[in-house]
Scaffold this motif. Structure first.
Motif, PDB file in Angstrom:
ATOM      1  N   UNK A 167      38.479  52.239  46.075  1.00  0.00           N
ATOM      2  CA  UNK A 167      39.709  52.970  44.118  1.00  0.00           C
ATOM      3  C   UNK A 167      39.196  52.627  43.036  1.00  0.00           C
ATOM      4  N   UNK A 168      39.128  53.511  42.255  1.00  0.00           N
ATOM      5  CA  UNK A 168      38.856  52.577  41.061  1.00  0.00           C
ATOM      6  C   UNK A 168      38.534  53.214  39.938  1.00  0.00           C
ATOM      7  N   UNK A 169      39.576  52.812  38.616  1.00  0.00           N
ATOM      8  CA  UNK A 169      39.020  53.367  37.402  1.00  0.00           C
ATOM      9  C   UNK A 169      38.921  52.546  36.414  1.00  0.00           C
ATOM     10  N   UNK A 170      38.312  52.944  35.072  1.00  0.00           N
ATOM     11  CA  UNK A 170      37.160  51.966  33.853  1.00  0.00           C
ATOM     12  C   UNK A 170      37.970  50.538  33.779  1.00  0.00           C
ATOM     13  N   UNK A 171      37.337  49.438  35.029  1.00  0.00           N
ATOM     14  CA  UNK A 171      37.619  48.170  34.564  1.00  0.00           C
ATOM     15  C   UNK A 171      38.644  47.449  35.237  1.00  0.00           C
ATOM     16  N   UNK A 172      38.388  48.386  36.455  1.00  0.00           N
ATOM     17  CA  UNK A 172      39.136  48.012  37.714  1.00  0.00           C
ATOM     18  C   UNK A 172      38.736  48.435  39.105  1.00  0.00           C
ATOM     19  N   UNK A 173      38.845  47.590  40.093  1.00  0.00           N
ATOM     20  CA  UNK A 173      38.876  48.342  41.065  1.00  0.00           C
ATOM     21  C   UNK A 173      39.250  47.733  42.054  1.00  0.00           C
ATOM     22  N   UNK A 174      39.652  48.555  43.396  1.00  0.00           N
ATOM     23  CA  UNK A 174      40.527  48.046  43.893  1.00  0.00           C
ATOM     24  C   UNK A 174      40.213  48.188  45.395  1.00  0.00           C
ATOM     25  N   UNK A 175      39.622  46.820  46.061  1.00  0.00           N
ATOM     26  CA  UNK A 175      38.747  47.097  47.362  1.00  0.00           C
ATOM     27  C   UNK A 175      40.021  46.697  49.025  1.00  0.00           C
ATOM     28  N   UNK A 176      39.525  47.677  49.020  1.00  0.00           N
ATOM     29  CA  UNK A 176      40.207  47.194  51.388  1.00  0.00           C
ATOM     30  C   UNK A 176      39.558  46.634  51.674  1.00  0.00           C
ATOM     31  N   UNK A 177      40.054  45.424  52.192  1.00  0.00           N
ATOM     32  CA  UNK A 177      40.002  44.142  52.859  1.00  0.00           C
ATOM     33  C   UNK A 177      40.026  44.557  54.821  1.00  0.00           C
ATOM     34  N   UNK A 178      39.295  44.478  55.932  1.00  0.00           N
ATOM     35  CA  UNK A 178      39.390  44.762  57.612  1.00  0.00           C
ATOM     36  C   UNK A 178      40.715  43.987  57.935  1.00  0.00           C
ATOM     37  N   UNK A 179      41.186  43.511  56.923  1.00  0.00           N
ATOM     38  CA  UNK A 179      42.771  42.835  57.565  1.00  0.00           C
ATOM     39  C   UNK A 179      43.943  43.047  57.014  1.00  0.00           C
ATOM     40  N   UNK A 180      44.844  43.095  57.272  1.00  0.00           N
ATOM     41  CA  UNK A 180      46.304  43.371  56.660  1.00  0.00           C
ATOM     42  C   UNK A 180      46.413  41.962  55.678  1.00  0.00           C
ATOM     43  N   UNK A 181      46.402  40.807  56.717  1.00  0.00           N
ATOM     44  CA  UNK A 181      47.142  39.665  55.929  1.00  0.00           C
ATOM     45  C   UNK A 181      46.383  38.870  56.733  1.00  0.00           C
ATOM     46  N   UNK A 182      45.955  37.301  55.847  1.00  0.00           N
ATOM     47  CA  UNK A 182      45.305  36.485  55.975  1.00  0.00           C
ATOM     48  C   UNK A 182      43.727  36.298  55.641  1.00  0.00           C
ATOM     49  N   UNK A 183      42.949  35.375  55.832  1.00  0.00           N
ATOM     50  CA  UNK A 183      41.930  34.615  54.714  1.00  0.00           C
ATOM     51  C   UNK A 183      40.431  35.645  54.967  1.00  0.00           C
ATOM     52  N   UNK A 184      39.678  36.121  54.651  1.00  0.00           N
ATOM     53  CA  UNK A 184      38.636  36.214  54.874  1.00  0.00           C
ATOM     54  C   UNK A 184      37.201  36.493  54.355  1.00  0.00           C
ATOM     55  N   UNK A 185      36.124  35.671  53.901  1.00  0.00           N
ATOM     56  CA  UNK A 185      35.624  35.583  53.611  1.00  0.00           C
ATOM     57  C   UNK A 185      34.680  36.687  52.591  1.00  0.00           C
ATOM     58  N   UNK A 186      34.532  36.082  51.337  1.00  0.00           N
ATOM     59  CA  UNK A 186      33.790  37.415  50.820  1.00  0.00           C
ATOM     60  C   UNK A 186      32.759  37.171  50.134  1.00  0.00           C
TER      61      UNK A 186
END
Length: 267
Positions: A167-186
């Motif tokens: 989801x995005x607005x000018x200057x900002x984007x929310x990215x949905x990860x495949x895990x709810x809680x924890x660490x992940x490589x990006x």
């Protein structure tokens, strides 16, 4: 109206040059490309065809005539719709040809001030790759431009551009990860042009987002900020393509005139 980018100037120049002499495909006949239902419950046929020179869209709407109407003819309502900038033929090359003097003249003619010093020119760059391990909370991480904050995209405003993974607005984007809680490589890849989707990921979606100065960072929800180098073209529209799998995420970013969100079909 937002401060115009070079892509905005290019689309205006291309459409002005085409004028009323649009080059629609041969055989411009009424062939429905989609349908909709009107307030009376009737099916309305819609035809959309694009000018090959400037991308301007000719839209025709008509109700399917009944047996008694076919002999008398039927009414077709027509109008024009402006294309998405990314659908305009030659817009990227035309934007590269615009000089600072031409850009400044366009801005002055349309009531804008001088080019701000922090609006970088559209300069070419090499493809760069950056690897992170992010702490994910509530299945989210963010791409933000300074001085943007999480509050500009969370909660997601009704005017946001959205697709399955972003989801995005000018200057900002929310990215949905495949895990709810924890660490992940990006992994983040910035490129001068579309690097192409990585089909090794099962879920891929993309959309357009406008950045103003290009100074960006990855942000964790209630966590750390991870700086990224400034975007190569500075001010303007970029394409964000997020790939996800159970083991990690790939976010590709490149300068491209805005166009509609896209979800890539699973391979």
């Amino acid at each position: 109206m937002e401060f115009p980018s070079r892509h905005d100037v290019a689309i205006a120049l291309i459409i002005d040059a085409c004028g009323d002499l649009h080059d629609f495909p041969d055989g411009d006949v009424l062939v429905a490309t989609e349908t909709e239902t009107d307030e009376s419950g009737y099916t309305v046929n819609i035809s959309r065809i694009a000018c090959r020179a400037c991308g301007m869209i000719k839209v025709s709407r008509w109700r399917e005539p009944g047996p008694t109407e076919q002999a008398r003819g039927f009414i077709v309502l027509g109008q024009y719709e402006y294309p998405q900038p990314g659908d305009v033929p030659g817009i990227v090359d035309r934007a590269r040809e615009i000089t600072d003097a031409e850009y400044a003249k366009y801005l002055a003619t349309h009531g804008f001030g001088d080019i701000p010093s922090y609006y970088a020119p559209d300069r070419r760059a090499t493809t760069e790759r950056y690897d992170f391990v992010l702490r994910i909370r509530a299945g989210q991480f963010f791409l933000l431009e300074r001085p943007s904050k999480i509050g500009e995209i969370l909660p997601i405003p009704p005017y946001a551009t959205s697709t399955d993974l972003i989801d995005a607005v000018p200057g900002a984007a929310l990215c949905w990860a495949p895990v709810d809680d924890g660490e992940i490589a990006v992994t983040v890849v910035t490129a001068p042009e579309d690097p192409g989707p990585d089909r090794s990921y099962p879920r891929i979606a993309e959309l357009s987002c406008r950045f103003h100065s290009g100074g960006i960072y990855l942000c964790e929800l209630a966590g750390r900020n991870h700086e990224l180098p400034p975007l190569p073209a500075g001010y303007g529209d970029y394409r964000l393509r997020l790939h996800t799998s159970d083991s990690g995420c790939l976010l590709q970013i490149w300068s491209q005139p805005r166009t509609k969100p896209l979800v890539h079909p699973a391979m």
